[in-house]
Design an enzyme around this catalytic site. Structure first.
Site, mmCIF file in Angstrom:
data_model
loop_
_atom_site.group_PDB
_atom_site.id
_atom_site.type_symbol
_atom_site.label_atom_id
_atom_site.label_comp_id
_atom_site.label_asym_id
_atom_site.label_seq_id
_atom_site.Cartn_x
_atom_site.Cartn_y
_atom_site.Cartn_z
ATOM 1 N N TYR A 1 0.977 -1.068 0.150
ATOM 2 C CA TYR A 1 -0.065 0.029 0.082
ATOM 3 C C TYR A 1 0.801 1.145 0.073
ATOM 4 C CZ TYR A 1 -3.678 3.336 0.728
ATOM 5 O OH TYR A 1 -4.451 4.213 0.616
ATOM 6 N N GLN B 1 -10.553 0.142 1.260
ATOM 7 C CA GLN B 1 -11.413 -0.547 0.281
ATOM 8 C C GLN B 1 -10.146 -1.554 -0.525
ATOM 9 O OE1 GLN B 1 -11.989 2.669 0.699
ATOM 10 N NE2 GLN B 1 -11.202 3.923 -1.078
ATOM 11 N N ASN C 1 -3.162 5.941 6.339
ATOM 12 C CA ASN C 1 -3.759 6.572 7.512
ATOM 13 C C ASN C 1 -4.536 5.782 8.347
ATOM 14 O OD1 ASN C 1 -6.225 5.673 6.078
ATOM 15 N ND2 ASN C 1 -6.517 7.746 5.040
ATOM 16 N N SER D 1 6.502 7.726 15.766
ATOM 17 C CA SER D 1 7.992 7.130 15.754
ATOM 18 C C SER D 1 8.732 8.235 16.638
ATOM 19 C CB SER D 1 8.465 7.634 14.123
ATOM 20 O OG SER D 1 8.523 8.759 13.760
ATOM 21 N N GLN E 1 13.188 14.574 13.316
ATOM 22 C CA GLN E 1 12.411 13.590 13.601
ATOM 23 C C GLN E 1 10.892 14.209 14.141
ATOM 24 O OE1 GLN E 1 12.465 10.224 13.705
ATOM 25 N NE2 GLN E 1 10.404 9.969 14.289
ATOM 26 N N HIS F 1 8.273 15.219 11.396
ATOM 27 C CA HIS F 1 7.165 14.149 10.827
ATOM 28 C C HIS F 1 5.721 14.311 11.435
ATOM 29 C CE1 HIS F 1 9.500 11.292 8.650
ATOM 30 N NE2 HIS F 1 10.475 11.084 9.714
ATOM 31 N N HIS G 1 14.695 4.787 16.097
ATOM 32 C CA HIS G 1 15.884 5.163 15.692
ATOM 33 C C HIS G 1 16.833 5.598 16.897
ATOM 34 C CE1 HIS G 1 13.008 6.625 12.751
ATOM 35 N NE2 HIS G 1 13.867 5.989 11.760
ATOM 36 N N ASP H 1 17.158 7.034 6.241
ATOM 37 C CA ASP H 1 15.667 6.933 5.609
ATOM 38 C C ASP H 1 15.708 7.128 4.271
ATOM 39 O OD1 ASP H 1 14.519 7.459 8.135
ATOM 40 O OD2 ASP H 1 14.527 9.710 8.104
ATOM 41 N N GLU I 1 0.608 -38.587 26.472
ATOM 42 C CA GLU I 1 -0.150 -37.351 26.282
ATOM 43 C C GLU I 1 -1.720 -37.807 26.000
ATOM 44 O OE1 GLU I 1 1.155 -34.533 23.370
ATOM 45 O OE2 GLU I 1 2.931 -34.128 24.564
#
Lengths: 427, 427
Positions: B127, B188, B211, B234, B256, B259, B325, B358, B412
């Protein structure tokens, strides 16, 4: 019972098998959520009250742990023959899982390197169910991979009715290499492992089978700790041609069916005659089994025979179903191995029946069930360690490429990333 | 803002960071559940109606896929410099991930062997989010490990507003090795990948960021398909002594923070003076950042400086927080490496800032967040393949041990298992 179908029915059979996992557990989930929250907030006090309630055991900080004396007592109580077999199986399991270990590696060039470290988790918690039947083989299968991964703290949780431990379980745990055994079970044990209490450190990874409360608790604490897969109803698929021995196949079919009413057994064969012979044998052998009732329910619900036109079609059906256990009983089983796409554990030929893998050969019997062999694996050393990446660049090496990093970062609109690269070369 | 705390506060800081993940998404979950069920039952018809609704794109069976002509057009639209950098980064990423591959192995002895196969999944669905910012680096990081695992069908899903694709995303997907690109996004797309439709085969594994709807959908389809981790907010943790360059550290801190308001930056240092210097630098550099607003919120909420008494204590704090990180900016960073227990990616020295990882060095930037580095790993080749065990025993070899299997099974209470072993030697 045991319908004989064509390979065109494979998708329908697969869907039927996968439906086994669709049960609504929202009632049990509520109970589990309460237990988790209670132990998270109240630690030992809550844990001990559940243990008193569910196991009738007047637990305290001292008797929560199995003692050396109890361990010795347990070893005295187990048949020496069984102890010896468990020790030999443990050696085989250890030999197999040691081979799964990996060495740290680095790709080095001039003044830079990148690499990967394999670091065992610090704390592994292994759950062992109590109840009527003890499954010491499962204790070995869960603990030994953790030991081979190098985990320093392998802690077992198992319920102790009235404070009394099951000697075989405890002996198996010790043989496998457990460092501590806590007398606790159910969702409360999973909660204590995930959140820690005054007496129990937080586990990084929690594995092992259990009833639905244990399974739901494991699912809920995922993220707080790592977990192994949630085992679904199990299955065997036997791929056979006309050379296969119908008595052996029938016996293997039944060994799967005795696990559980939801267990599924599928035979895929290219010989219609063999299909009928196996069917007759299954029904004949089932008659004298102590667990006949469970066996018959499993066969009625999920026992299936597929007659394929060609061996290729048979293999395709097996790959589509992606069974937990795959037995290949054909004239040349090795020849089919490269064609297998999806299967947890593969048993080749007539003298590698599933129970050999369940108990003794050394491979793991904790396997992906219910079609998940398409994307997941037997329990293994990787489950008890994690990878970390490492990057080192000298000033000279980074100077050669920092503008590229800067440009890429700007293209993504991340200006602070670009500056972090550039600031190194600003004066 | 940016409080300077002692190492005794580490547990409290860790808890605060972990709370970032506690949001109630039950409203969104309901929406996702409906979409999943609809597509599961109605296939293309449902999928297309969501695409029309959410992406304003009059989709059909033919224009769902990005065409060769669209691909060529995309490559013409991207800056040649950026294309060249993406290609170079892709080579580095491929070189690193190729090293993660493993060979099938067998332990052979006399007439028996056990072994392990590594088999790539058949279908991997990646995705790629749409929206304002495109993150082509993330496209490379998700697709290349699948390619290195040997996956034959790597299919990308990315939303196309009005049917228009993002050229950089599409170019990155092609450079990385995607085999098909579907114009679909949101829950979807995940549903279509997990259950398949008339136009889309079932994926075995689904990875990639998205998302909250995408994340919830991935969680819900787990079991039907494998998924990668659900990425949380993160973080970076920078371990620094008095030799560290406060300007560099401040810049990395801010990269950082830009983000996300939930991003967390932690500095752990043994020098109180360095703590103050870095703090001043952070506030100074933040002033001129385009994403200053996000940066300041992240710093206010989660920016933290810990002053430890010793480097051992500092390392312990880092291990406890288990950051995504970890930058080690000390006089001898390599010396600390063996002491690191929990970190997704480790950056050594002053010239390996996080953006190098990255974008360019070759290690993966899809990393375990929010403390899960205690038990999970960067995205890697193992995520796109599964292991299968293999067992073969000759008649002679099984004859030597079948009584042990039989005894273990009986212990057993699994009689049919015992018989499956014994029946082989009954005549």
């Amino acid at each position: 019972m045991l319908p004989i179908l064509s390979a065109q029915e494979t998708e329908k059979i697969k869907r039927r098998l996968m439906e086994r996992a669709n049960t609504d557990y929202s009632q049990q989930q509520k109970i589990v959520d309460e237990i988790l929250q209670d132990i998270r907030e109240n630690g030992n006090r809550a844990l001990f009250s559940y243990i008193r309630k569910f196991d009738g055991f007047d637990v305290n900080e001292k008797n929560l742990l199995v003692t050396e004396a109890e361990l010795e007592e347990a070893f005295r109580m187990v048949e020496p023959e069984l102890l010896a077999i468990m020790r030999e199986a443990a050696v085989n399991i250890e030999e197999f899982h040691k081979r799964q270990r990996r060495e740290n590696w680095f790709i080095e060039q001039d003044g830079k390197y990148i690499g990967q470290l394999y670091i065992p988790v610090e704390y592994a918690g292994v759950y062992v169910p109590g109840g009527k039947a003890a499954y010491p083989s499962s204790v070995l299968m869960n603990i030994i991979p953790a030991k081979c991964a190098g985990v320093k703290n392998i802690f077992v949780a198992t319920p102790a009715q009235g404070g009394k431990i099951d000697p075989v379980t405890v002996a198996a745990a010790k043989i496998a290499g457990a460092h501590r055994i806590y007398k606790m079970g159910g969702a409360q044990a999973i909660a204590a492992f995930a959140y820690g209490t005054e007496s129990i450190p937080c586990m990084d990874k929690i594995t092992g089978p259990g009833n639905i409360y244990v399974a739901l608790a494991k699912k809920s604490v995922y993220g707080q700790a790592g977990i192994d897969m949630i085992a679904g109803p199990s299955e065997v698929l036997i791929l056979a041609d006309e050379t296969a021995n119908e008595r052996f196949i029938a016996a293997d079919f039944l060994s799967q069916a005795e696990h559980d009413e939801l267990a599924a057994c599928v035979l895929v064969t290219v010989s219609e005659q063999k299909a009928h012979e196996v069917r007759t044998e299954i029904l004949r052998q089932a008659e004298t089994l102590p667990k006949k009732e469970i066996v018959m329910k499993s066969l009625e619900n999920y026992g299936t025979i597929i007659v394929a036109d060609t061996i290729e079609q048979a293999v395709e059906a097996a790959n589509h179903i992606a069974p937990e256990h795959l037995e290949i009983c054909t004239g040349d089983p090795q020849a089919l191995l490269p064609k297998i796409q999806n299967a947890g554990s593969i048993f080749l030929g007539e003298f590698a029946p599933e129970p050999l893998g369940d108990y003794f050969a050394g491979t793991n019997h904790v396997l992906p069930t219910n079609g998940t062999a398409r994307f997941s694996s037997p329990l293994n050393v990787d489950d008890f360690q994690k990878k970390s990446s490492v990057i080192y660049y000298s000033r000279e090496e980074f100077e050669k490429v920092y503008r590229k990093v800067q440009t890429f970062a700007k293209a993504e609109g991340l200006e602070a990333h670009a500056r972090s690269a550039a600031i190194r070369f600003e004066d």
